[in-house]
Every structure is written in structure tokens, then in C-alpha cells.
Write an enzyme that holds these catalytic residues in place. Structure first.
Site, short mmCIF file in Angstrom:
data_model
loop_
_atom_site.label_atom_id
_atom_site.label_comp_id
_atom_site.label_asym_id
_atom_site.label_seq_id
_atom_site.Cartn_x
_atom_site.Cartn_y
_atom_site.Cartn_z
N HIS A 60 0.80 -1.39 -0.01
CA HIS A 60 -0.07 0.08 -0.20
C HIS A 60 0.97 1.16 0.06
O HIS A 60 1.84 1.51 0.92
CB HIS A 60 -0.85 -0.11 1.14
CG HIS A 60 -1.77 1.14 1.40
ND1 HIS A 60 -2.61 1.60 0.69
CD2 HIS A 60 -1.40 2.38 2.26
CE1 HIS A 60 -3.05 2.91 1.09
NE2 HIS A 60 -2.41 3.13 2.20
N CYS B 269 -0.51 10.89 -3.95
CA CYS B 269 -0.37 11.30 -2.61
C CYS B 269 0.45 9.98 -1.86
O CYS B 269 -0.69 9.16 -1.52
CB CYS B 269 -1.46 11.84 -1.89
SG CYS B 269 -1.23 12.47 -0.33
#
Length: 307
Positions: free
Chosen positions: A266, A282
Site C-alpha cells: 500500500h 499522494c
């Protein structure tokens, strides 16, 4: 006919629903499996259209405490998920797992795709042939699933000393021993570092950013910009081939999660509010490791040296 690009990036996502007693422990265990992208606890296959924890605990709603598991079948197969699931449940116990007793604690595997049905039934058939006791795990299509209250989501991450009937040490995660606690939680459990705390937020040296898990190059300093959001921001990855994108329904909104393709780490999320309408990737600092320009050759990244 060419596929819509917005569909292509989600086509490798699959969902399976697992009931195995208290959903706190099942969720904590399954979320640690490599290839599992997202987990959500809730109430499945009951009669009440507005179940709450208090209602379900009465045993009168017919729901089972269940974990919705979103996974990448290119990284982890459904068979692997089921094998791990059977490691942490008692498949012979009716309406009881650990110290929890009641119909809401029954075991079950619920699917939403026909291909999954064939896999699940074949898996259970093999287990039954090799067992001298009667396996009582339910297996049928999911009929309904209601997300549980927010305090139940990722409960054991918020409350490490909380009750858990599952031995979380059964997860084989030695390949992550080199990660710090924060790096592990972010890359493997999809957590997020607080804004303005990451080491690469206001960092703009020349070089490349690699996956902290396996060293795969993900981003270049050439594409990094100061977005003011509190996390490192990039206009694009080093290549679209090194990342995957997934729908993320956590926190009551729909976002696009970004993961590394090779290690399935992730990384963060991508938005459409970058400079001039460009993308804004981001990314959590803790998911990355920076390799400065002067060390690219000595560390085996010479192909990324700008000519």
C-alpha cells in the site's frame, strides 16, 4: 472493442466474505495476508435491514459476523485465502468459535461470483474427504452485507490488547522483518501516516524513490512537487507498469488506492487535483526509500541515471 481504462485498472480485484467467529480476529489475520488489499467487518446474511452490533448479539437477526475481503487474485489465490482461513477456525464447531457462542459466530464462506463458487465447493469437498469429523462451515452466495460500526473496523490495530480468539502469529510474514513497525503497518495494513510527519514531505533532492519492501523503483524526483497536503506528492509514477490502482471505500468515501505491483505494498492514493489538472499521487513516506542520484550506480539503479 477496447476496454474502458477506468475498468481495466480494477479488473484484478475480487471479493470473498468469511465468517469465523468474532470478526475482530478474523479481520486482523486476513488483512496480513500478502495480496489482500482491503478488509471490512460487517454483518452478513441476516433478516434485519438495519443491523447493529447490539441487535446482532441477541442472535435474533440471523446475521453472521463476517469479514469482506478484497484481494488481488494475481498475488493470492482464493484457495490460499481459504487454506489460511481454515488454519484459524474450528470447522467442526456449530455456532461457536473460541469463547464466543451464538448463531452470529457461525462459520461460513460466501461468494458473489460463479467461479468462486466452484473454487469454494471444490475446496470444502477436499477437506471433507480428508476429515473424520463433520465440517459445518456454511458455503453459499452472499445475500446481504452491512458494514459494522466504525469502532469495529481494524479493532485490534486500535486496541492491541483487545480480545482475540485467533493466533495472529500464524501469519508467515518473515519477508517483512526488515521493515519498521510504521513501515509494516502502512505497506501491509494500509494505514496512513499523520500529515506533515513523513521524512519525504518537504524533501526534494535528486534521485528515485523505491518500494521500501523490495526496492522496486516507483517514483522519480523529477515528478515530485510540493502540494501542501502533508504527504509526498508526485505527478506520475516512474512507469504505469509498476503500480496498480484499486477502489477504496474506507472512511465513508470512494478513493483510488495506489499499490506497488510487484510487492503489493500500500502506497497511498491518487487524485486529480495536481498542477494544471494533472494527477497527484499522494504517497506515504514510510512506503518509500530514497536513493540519491550519486548512489544510483553503486546500488544497482544505473538505468535511472539521467543522461
Amino acid at each position: 472493442m477496447m476496454k474502458d481504462k477506468s475498468l481495466i485498472m480494477f479488473e484484478k480485484q475480487s471479493v470473498i466474505y468469511l465468517a469465523g467467529g468474532c470478526f475482530w480476529g478474523i479481520e486482523a489475520f486476513v488483512s496480513r495476508l500478502k495480496g489482500v488489499n482491503q478488509t471490512e467487518v460487517g454483518y452478513a446474511n441476516g433478516m434485519d435491514l438495519a443491523p447493529t452490533y447490539e441487535k446482532v448479539c441477541t442472535g435474533k437477526t440471523g446475521h453472521a459476523e463476517t469479514v469482506k475481503v478484497t484481494y488481488n487474485p494475481e498475488i493470492i489465490s482464493l484457495e490460499e485465502i481459504l487454506e489460511n482461513f481454515f488454519r484459524i477456525i474450528d470447522p467442526y464447531s456449530v455456532n461457536r468459535q473460541g469463547a464466543d457462542v451464538g448463531t452470529q459466530y457461525r462459520t461460513g464462506i460466501y461468494w458473489q461470483e460463479d467461479e468462486q463458487a466452484r473454487t469454494v465447493l471444490k475446496f470444502l469437498s477436499a477437506k471433507k474427504r480428508n476429515s473424520t469429523k463433520r465440517i459445518v462451515v456454511e458455503a453459499h452466495p452472499i445475500s446481504n452485507f452491512y458494514t459494522a460500526e466504525s469502532y469495529h473496523q481494524k479493532y485490534l490495530e486500535k486496541n492491541p490488547q483487545g480480545y482475540c480468539h485467533v493466533d495472529l502469529n500464524l501469519v508467515d510474514d518473515e519477508e517483512f522483518d526488515h521493515l519498521s513497525d510504521e513501515e509494516y503497518k502502512i505497506t501491509q495494513l494500509a494505514m496512513t501516516e499523520p500529515p506533515f510527519t513523513g521524512k519525504y514531505d518537504g524533501f526534494f533532492e535528486d534521485g528515485v524513490y523505491v518500494d521500501v519492501v523490495d526496492g522496486e523503483v516507483l517514483f522519480s524526483s523529477d515528478d515530485k512537487f510540493d502540494s501542501g497536503c502533508g504527504w509526498p506528492a508526485f505527478s506520475k509514477p516512474i512507469s504505469e507498469e509498476v503500480i496498480t490502482k484499486h477502489r477504496d471505500f474506507s472512511h465513508g468515501s470512494t478513493r483510488i488506492e495506489v499499490r506497488s505491483k510487484k510487492a503489493n505494498s500500500h502506497l497511498g492514493h491518487v487524485f486529480n487535483d495536481g498542477p494544471g489538472g494533472s494527477k497527484r499521487y499522494c504517497i506515504n513516506s514510510a512506503a518509500l526509500k530514497f536513493i540519491p542520484k550519486e548512489k544510483l550506480e553503486s546500488m544497482g539503479y544505473e538505468k535511472y541515471i539521467k543522461q
